[in-house]
Design an enzyme around this catalytic site. Structure first.
Site, PDB file in Angstrom:
ATOM      1  N   LEU A 109       0.897  -1.212  -0.034  1.00 54.92           N
ATOM      2  CA  LEU A 109      -0.096   0.014   0.031  1.00 54.92           C
ATOM      3  C   LEU A 109       0.848   1.348  -0.024  1.00 54.92           C
ATOM      4  O   LEU A 109       1.922   1.205   0.594  1.00 54.92           O
ATOM      5  CB  LEU A 109      -0.784  -0.003   1.069  1.00 54.92           C
ATOM      6  N   ASP A 110       0.410   2.193  -0.635  1.00 55.93           N
ATOM      7  CA  ASP A 110       1.406   3.609  -0.748  1.00 55.93           C
ATOM      8  C   ASP A 110       1.536   4.160   0.559  1.00 55.93           C
ATOM      9  O   ASP A 110       0.551   3.895   1.734  1.00 55.93           O
ATOM     10  CB  ASP A 110       0.546   4.632  -1.462  1.00 55.93           C
ATOM     11  N   MET A 111       2.390   4.938   0.859  1.00 57.30           N
ATOM     12  CA  MET A 111       2.755   5.533   2.334  1.00 57.30           C
ATOM     13  C   MET A 111       1.371   6.299   2.681  1.00 57.30           C
ATOM     14  O   MET A 111       1.210   6.211   4.126  1.00 57.30           O
ATOM     15  CB  MET A 111       3.915   6.824   1.978  1.00 57.30           C
ATOM     16  N   THR A 113      -1.635   5.497   1.994  1.00 55.04           N
ATOM     17  CA  THR A 113      -2.759   4.569   1.991  1.00 55.04           C
ATOM     18  C   THR A 113      -2.774   4.013   3.182  1.00 55.04           C
ATOM     19  O   THR A 113      -1.929   3.348   4.112  1.00 55.04           O
ATOM     20  CB  THR A 113      -2.822   3.709   0.775  1.00 55.04           C
ATOM     21  N   HIS A 224      -0.224   3.354  -8.368  1.00 51.62           N
ATOM     22  CA  HIS A 224      -1.432   4.472  -7.898  1.00 51.62           C
ATOM     23  C   HIS A 224      -2.590   4.302  -8.728  1.00 51.62           C
ATOM     24  O   HIS A 224      -3.086   5.212  -9.180  1.00 51.62           O
ATOM     25  CB  HIS A 224      -0.833   5.634  -8.354  1.00 51.62           C
TER      26      HIS A 224
END
Length: 272
Positions: A109-111, A113, A224
């Site tokens: 997961l993105d930073m 998210t 993304h």
């Protein structure tokens, strides 16, 4: 608890490849609950069976499965020189040499998210979950910058279902997404997902409107992707939380950054 092959478990414990284990079973005295085993496919319950090799008892490490409610500002990695990682949130008993080598993330997961993140030592499960051919759903709760009225919501549903084309970002090329499902929840449902989150860093709860909410289900996990999909329809995701993988929902009792062990029945839900 399902059983695993003895050659697989002994390989995990550093006794060599499965071919090596086959030779080991012929040349050494390998006992399971006091009975000598010669069959490399013999099933072992790693939680209950006792196993020894030439009189030395082996402490078996059964596969570990963890669910974390990831928090914002953490990196989905086991090392980062600048930022806190999700592995930093694990207890010390999760940082043994064995687990540091074997425990890994199932996707990332993105930073910025939040939400459902899986850790495991089971490479086969990881492959099943991330392989595109298995079509495993990933469901996200989204807070959008701009409101969408009923007409534009229907247009977005149609575009996402047909497979929307997104533009390039950073070093990633644009691509056409697979068919995806989106729905627009009410505020009551939204509160369920926002209760143990960092939403207040983005927007006060009392300012959130139903017209700015979406729940998106995709079967890919490209760079993304969720953000780029909404960008392609003229909006922007300002808060993102993964709430389900397959049919396994995030445990909404987990505090932000907290995790728990999963059982076999939990994992079965993923592929139901």
């Amino acid at each position: 608890m399902s059983k695993e092959r003895i050659d697989k478990l002994l390989s995990h414990e550093g006794f060599g490849s499965r071919k090596d284990i086959k030779k080991l079973l012929r040349s050494c005295q390998v006992l399971v609950n006091g009975k000598q085993i010669f069959d490399p496919g013999f099933g072992i319950d790693s939680q209950n069976d006792q196993i020894s090799v030439d009189g030395e008892e082996i402490n078996l490490h059964g596969h570990i499965y963890l669910m974390m409610n990831k928090i914002m500002h953490t990196i989905s990695s086991n090392k980062d020189g600048e930022h806190q990682t999700v592995f930093d949130l694990l207890d010390e008993d999760m940082k043994t040499p064995y687990l540091q080598d074997k425990l890994h993330l199932v996707g990332r997961l993105d930073m910025d998210t939040e939400g459902l993140l899986l850790f495991t030592t089971d490479g086969e499960l990881t492959h099943r979950l991330i392989s595109p051919k298995n079509h495993v759903d990933k469901t996200y709760f989204c807070l959008l910058e701009k409101s969408e009225n009923p007409q534009s919501q229907e247009e977005i549903k149609k575009k996402f279902l047909e497979g929307i084309t997104v533009g390039p970002e950073d070093n990633e090329e644009g691509f056409t997404c697979q068919s995806a499902r989106v729905r627009f929840p009410d505020l009551e449902e939204a509160k369920i997902y926002l209760g143990k989150s960092s939403i207040e860093e983005v927007m006060p709860l009392e300012q959130i409107k139903a017209q700015n909410l979406a729940i998106l289900t995709i079967q890919e996990g490209k760079y993304h992707q969720v953000k780029r999909m909404f960008q392609a329809v003229g909006n922007k995701v300002i808060f993102l939380k993964r709430i389900k993988i397959g049919n396994l929902p995030l445990d909404l009792e987990l505090e932000a950054g907290e995790y728990k062990y999963l059982e076999d029945e939990d994992l079965d839900k993923i592929f139901e």
